[in-house]
Design an enzyme around this catalytic site. Structure first.
Site, PDB file in Angstrom:
ATOM      1  N   PHE A 263       0.827  -1.216   0.000  1.00 37.65           N
ATOM      2  CA  PHE A 263       0.000   0.000   0.000  1.00 37.65           C
ATOM      3  C   PHE A 263       0.863   1.269   0.000  1.00 37.65           C
ATOM      4  CE2 PHE A 263      -1.647   2.705   3.630  1.00 37.65           C
ATOM      5  CZ  PHE A 263      -2.372   3.580   2.831  1.00 37.65           C
ATOM      6  N   ILE A 264       1.754   1.402   0.950  1.00 38.71           N
ATOM      7  CA  ILE A 264       2.573   2.625   1.010  1.00 38.71           C
ATOM      8  C   ILE A 264       3.635   2.603  -0.091  1.00 38.71           C
ATOM      9  CG2 ILE A 264       4.142   4.025   2.428  1.00 38.71           C
ATOM     10  CD1 ILE A 264       2.683   2.949   4.907  1.00 38.71           C
TER      11      ILE A 264
ATOM     12  N   ASP B 216       9.323  -7.250  -3.717  1.00 39.45           N
ATOM     13  CA  ASP B 216       8.162  -7.581  -2.884  1.00 39.45           C
ATOM     14  C   ASP B 216       7.896  -9.078  -3.009  1.00 39.45           C
ATOM     15  OD1 ASP B 216       5.599  -5.462  -1.929  1.00 39.45           O
ATOM     16  OD2 ASP B 216       5.364  -7.650  -1.775  1.00 39.45           O
TER      17      ASP B 216
ATOM     18  N   GLY C 151       1.462  -7.439  -0.066  1.00 44.04           N
ATOM     19  CA  GLY C 151       1.400  -6.560  -1.234  1.00 44.04           C
ATOM     20  C   GLY C 151       0.718  -7.283  -2.386  1.00 44.04           C
TER      21      GLY C 151
ATOM     22  N   ALA D 127      11.813   1.996   7.540  1.00 42.32           N
ATOM     23  CA  ALA D 127      10.480   2.330   8.052  1.00 42.32           C
ATOM     24  C   ALA D 127      10.247   1.653   9.388  1.00 42.32           C
ATOM     25  CB  ALA D 127       9.414   1.891   7.059  1.00 42.32           C
TER      26      ALA D 127
ATOM     27  N   TYR E 176       5.538  -7.108  17.819  1.00 35.68           N
ATOM     28  CA  TYR E 176       5.679  -6.265  16.632  1.00 35.68           C
ATOM     29  C   TYR E 176       6.447  -4.992  16.989  1.00 35.68           C
ATOM     30  CZ  TYR E 176       4.327  -3.096  12.858  1.00 35.68           C
ATOM     31  OH  TYR E 176       4.343  -2.192  11.831  1.00 35.68           O
TER      32      TYR E 176
END
Ligand code: UDP
Length: 324
Positions: free
Chosen positions: A11-12, A31, A36, A117, A149
């Site tokens: 998505f991002i 990916d 994804g 990220a 997480y």
């Protein structure tokens, strides 16, 4: 510049690819299509300035090959989504820790810039408002998967900053707060596309807990703008930077706004956390980003309004339903 985006079919990542291509950069996507999807990048495939490889970010030789041909790596590939994390705790930890290790290791050989990220989850259950980059993190016990997480991403941050100090690798760590917009799907737990799907289907909108808990939602176009600018900001190297919108809304109010935007007659129902997730699940009451550092470094502040965010998500989910 040629930019490698791990998790670029997500998505991002797919929005970041578009943003960079529009500015004249070249993009390579890696990916494994676990969360994804090719549909996110199908419109980019075939462009001379775009390439993609299907593979895992834990595949060290493949990552090394791609990092070598790029100037910058933006590492977005990770296990994300509260529901996914609770359902697959082992894969979450392994993917998040090993993937970052592989990316940093490959980048370090040629001192290539990396954007790593991270997530606002690392602030844990602290009640401070807003969260600033140097605040303490306060995680719950190891017996609750949710914190695995946060801990895996905090370890990614430690590792990234260790590479900066010890190996002089240029790295920027970005902590993404709730990011939403077109292409996000509700399957892994994200609240806004879930509410939109429920409202459009005329099904009950499921508010977990009291609905008094609040979040700040940032449009993905603002988030990728922030990442793109930080990538080109020398003073951001070695820094941890929050990326988010600081406008807050309770989840109960969000449910009402989504229902109205979708023109829906769905009921709004409250579901206890231990039914929604797992026994002992702990939610955060509030999570507001301090975005002064981002503004100071880049001159940019996320400002797309919540009304437009909700409209964009409802529009996107309506289109997805029509195509299904
Ligand atoms: N939530 C909800 N209903 C849903 C999914 C999520 O009420 O169907 C709540 C969730 O408990 C949390 C908030 O919405 O308080 C945001 O959840 P999300 O998983 O999108 O992101 P989080 O901020 O928890 O990482």
């Amino acid at each position: 510049m040629r930019v490698l985006i791990t998790g670029g079919a997500g998505f991002i990542g797919s929005h970041l690819a578009e943003r960079l291509l529009a500015a004249g950069d070249r993009v390579v996507v890696l990916d494994d299509l676990s969360t994804g999807s090719m549909t996110n990048i199908a419109h980019l495939v075939g462009r001379p300035d775009f390439a993609h490889r299907i593979g895992s970010v834990t595949d060290a030789p493949l990552v090394a090959e791609l990092v070598d041909v790029c100037d910058v790596t933006v590492h977005l590939a990770a296990a994300v989504g509260v529901q996914l994390i609770i359902d697959q705790p082992t894969a979450t930890i392994e993917t998040n820790v090993r993937g970052t290790e592989v990316v940093l290791g490959a980048a370090a050989r040629k001192k290539k810039l990396c954007v790593i990220a991270s997530t606002s989850e690392v602030y844990g259950k602290a009640s401070k408002v807003p969260f600033s980059e140097d605040d303490d993190v306060s995680l719950g016990p190891t017996t609750h998967s949710r914190w695995a997480y946060a801990c895996s991403k905090a370890l990614d941050e430690w590792l990234a900053l260790a590479y900066v100090r010890e190996k002089k690798l240029p790295v920027v760590v970005v902590r993404l707060f709730n990011t939403v917009g077109p292409r996000q799907i509700g399957r892994y737990g994200m609240v806004l596309p879930r509410f939109a799907d429920q409202a459009l289907a005329g099904q009950p909108i499921t508010v977990f807990g009291s609905g008094e808990q609040a979040r700040c939602f940032c449009h993905v176009l603002d988030s990728v703008e922030a990442i793109a600018r930080l990538m080109k900001t020398e003073t951001a190297v070695g820094e941890v930077v929050n990326i988010g919108n600081d406008h807050e809304i309770t989840i109960g109010d969000l449910a009402e706004r989504v229902r109205t935007a979708a023109g829906s007659k769905s009921d709004i129902v409250r579901i206890p956390y231990d039914v929604a997730y797992a026994k002992g699940f702990e939610d955060m009451e509030r999570r507001v980003p301090d975005i002064r550092k981002l503004a100071r470094l880049t001159g940019f502040r996320p400002e797309i309004t919540l009304s437009r965010i909700i409209d964009d998500v409802v529009y996107d989910r309506r289109r997805a339903r029509a195509e299904a």
